[in-house]
Design an enzyme around this catalytic site. Sequence first.
Site, mmCIF file in Angstrom:
data_model
loop_
_atom_site.group_PDB
_atom_site.id
_atom_site.type_symbol
_atom_site.label_atom_id
_atom_site.label_comp_id
_atom_site.label_asym_id
_atom_site.label_seq_id
_atom_site.Cartn_x
_atom_site.Cartn_y
_atom_site.Cartn_z
ATOM 1 N N LYS A 54 0.787 -1.233 -0.063
ATOM 2 C CA LYS A 54 -0.076 -0.007 -0.034
ATOM 3 C C LYS A 54 0.745 1.361 0.015
ATOM 4 O O LYS A 54 0.308 2.491 -0.028
ATOM 5 C CB LYS A 54 -0.782 -0.004 1.221
ATOM 6 C CG LYS A 54 -2.112 -1.032 1.122
ATOM 7 C CD LYS A 54 -2.842 -1.069 2.276
ATOM 8 C CE LYS A 54 -4.024 -1.985 2.111
ATOM 9 N NZ LYS A 54 -3.604 -3.554 1.913
ATOM 10 N N VAL A 96 -0.639 -11.086 4.421
ATOM 11 C CA VAL A 96 -0.441 -12.512 4.788
ATOM 12 C C VAL A 96 -1.681 -13.162 5.252
ATOM 13 O O VAL A 96 -2.634 -12.595 5.995
ATOM 14 C CB VAL A 96 0.303 -12.339 5.851
ATOM 15 C CG1 VAL A 96 0.757 -13.669 6.626
ATOM 16 C CG2 VAL A 96 1.694 -11.725 5.604
ATOM 17 N N LEU A 97 -2.004 -14.340 4.537
ATOM 18 C CA LEU A 97 -3.221 -15.078 4.848
ATOM 19 C C LEU A 97 -3.178 -15.415 6.169
ATOM 20 O O LEU A 97 -2.319 -15.802 7.138
ATOM 21 C CB LEU A 97 -3.089 -16.540 4.045
ATOM 22 C CG LEU A 97 -3.256 -16.217 2.468
ATOM 23 C CD1 LEU A 97 -2.982 -17.565 1.902
ATOM 24 C CD2 LEU A 97 -4.845 -16.032 2.262
#
Length: 286
Positions: A54, A96-97
């Site tokens: 971002k 990040v999952l």
Amino acid sequence: KPDIVFHAAAFKHVPLNERNPNEAALTNCIGTWNVAEACRASKVGAMVQISTDKAVNPTNVMGATKRIAEMVCQSLNLARSAETDTRFVTVRFGNVLGSTGSVVPLFQRQLAAGGPLTVTHPDITRYFMTTGEAVELVLQASAIPENETASDHGHQARGEVFVLDMGEPVRIQDLARQMIRLSGLQPDQDVAIEFSGLRPGEKLYEELFHDSEQLVQTGHEGIMLAAPRTIDQAELKALLNQLTDAATARNTDQSLQLIKTLVPEFESDLVATPLSPKVPEEAAPA
């Protein structure tokens, strides 16, 4: 007497940052500067700044303030006077999952409640990697010697940012549908998907590199180098001092203008015109 410090603390919830830009500036920008100065004072071997996709062409306060955090570490690393001084390493990657605030735990909770699964926009995409992948690559990037990141011109890459290879971006709608199927149900039949609209400051897609950043392979699979724009340390310090004053005084308009001055590519309806930096006379070039 730590050898290495991983600075992962950040105010990172995008809509909350949009509503509280002063806190975003104090935590993500000034907080990073404070941690970096503490590392230097304690003669830490290296500080690793955890950044985000971002920070590239930011459309929200969170991304812009994280880009400033990158600039702080770039500036301090460029200013190192000896190999024994603290080395500053920045590692930039996407989602990040399963991490706090990740969409996957949200979808799991919504599935457990019988749905619907909420997606902000039909076409929104994000980069993802697992926790194990992210941790392994961050540790690996932090251990790459500077002489392995020397440029074609022979000088070491002290102002560069390590960027993790996140693979192809994933459409969030597809992720939601796949999670429904993995639970043994059918999307749109057993569990509905609702589109709630983009949140304040949210982008349809994220980028790992600026257009102007030259990519350099490190020789380590999954880790690349980018060379973002750098800023003169005296100018950066002067602007950060002004940002501290503005944010502490809750002068939101001035804080946003200073963020825009530091990150000209920051595009937001919240801010109009960047300020001209006020560099102290003793810091101005001769």
